[in-house]
Design a protein around this motif. Structure first.
Motif, PDB file in Angstrom:
ATOM      1  N   THR A 143       0.839  -1.199   0.000  1.00  0.00           N
ATOM      2  CA  THR A 143       0.000   0.000   0.000  1.00  0.00           C
ATOM      3  C   THR A 143       0.874   1.249   0.000  1.00  0.00           C
ATOM      4  OG1 THR A 143      -1.868  -1.069   1.086  1.00  0.00           O
ATOM      5  CG2 THR A 143      -1.711   1.319   1.335  1.00  0.00           C
ATOM      6  N   VAL A 144       0.455   2.229  -0.783  1.00  0.00           N
ATOM      7  CA  VAL A 144       1.138   3.523  -0.847  1.00  0.00           C
ATOM      8  C   VAL A 144       0.302   4.544  -0.071  1.00  0.00           C
ATOM      9  CG1 VAL A 144       1.938   5.392  -2.349  1.00  0.00           C
ATOM     10  CG2 VAL A 144       2.109   3.005  -3.109  1.00  0.00           C
ATOM     11  N   LEU A 145       0.917   5.182   0.907  1.00  0.00           N
ATOM     12  CA  LEU A 145       0.276   6.248   1.675  1.00  0.00           C
ATOM     13  C   LEU A 145       0.844   7.572   1.188  1.00  0.00           C
ATOM     14  CD1 LEU A 145      -1.392   7.339   4.147  1.00  0.00           C
ATOM     15  CD2 LEU A 145       0.737   7.115   5.448  1.00  0.00           C
ATOM     16  N   THR A 146      -0.030   8.458   0.729  1.00  0.00           N
ATOM     17  CA  THR A 146       0.380   9.791   0.306  1.00  0.00           C
ATOM     18  C   THR A 146      -0.179  10.798   1.296  1.00  0.00           C
ATOM     19  OG1 THR A 146       0.365   9.119  -2.011  1.00  0.00           O
ATOM     20  CG2 THR A 146       0.345  11.485  -1.564  1.00  0.00           C
ATOM     21  N   VAL A 147       0.703  11.611   1.871  1.00  0.00           N
ATOM     22  CA  VAL A 147       0.325  12.632   2.848  1.00  0.00           C
ATOM     23  C   VAL A 147       0.426  13.985   2.160  1.00  0.00           C
ATOM     24  CG1 VAL A 147       0.795  13.614   5.116  1.00  0.00           C
ATOM     25  CG2 VAL A 147       1.320  11.205   4.670  1.00  0.00           C
TER      26      VAL A 147
END
Length: 157
Positions: A63-67
């Motif tokens: 999973t890629v988390l973009t903040v």
């Protein structure tokens, strides 16, 4: 005309194959938006959900988390616990005097409104994050009560 239909069918087939590859891997993209508010100064939202100071999200490996920092102050996304991750700054720019930034932005640094960073979760485990916030970009920003401490718990299965 036939080549146009062939091109459309090829594009559609490619899109379906890409979607199946993502769903087969179980990986997803998660968006975390930081915003300014009067009470508590700032909060964040996972995938457009409720804005809160503390969030928990369960994801799968890959999973890629973009903040994204949409607050009126810079933030640095900081890992507190869990397997080591690599931060990739997407949009940082050099506005960031509130964080004492000079030269290249540090990993996880979001030095202006709209700046973003991402993390990919490759290992299972429990990860904990927070942000270190800087000074407001604009003077005169008023808030009520103590500033929230942003906390994020990510459970990777």
């Amino acid at each position: 005309m036939k080549s146009k239909h062939l091109l459309l069918r090829t594009a559609a087939g490619t899109a379906v194959a890409a979607a199946l590859a993502v769903s087969a891997s179980g990986a997803a993209n998660v968006s975390l938006q930081i915003r300014h508010q009067v009470r508590g100064c700032h909060t964040w939202s996972v995938n457009g959900g409720a804005y809160k100071a503390s969030q928990t999200v369960t994801v799968t490996r890959g999973t890629v988390l973009t903040v994204v920092d949409n607050d009126v102050m810079p933030h640095r996304f900081v890992q507190l616990a869990g397997p080591s991750v690599k931060f990739v700054n997407l949009k940082t720019g050099m506005m960031g005097a509130g964080m004492g930034v000079s030269g290249k932005a540090a990993p996880g640094a979001m030095t202006h409104m709209g700046a973003s960073t991402k993390v990919v979760f490759m290992l299972p485990g429990v990860y904990r994050f927070t942000t270190n916030d800087g000074e407001d970009y604009m003077s005169g920003m008023k808030t009520i009560g103590e500033d929230n401490v942003l906390r994020l718990k990510v459970i990777v299965k």
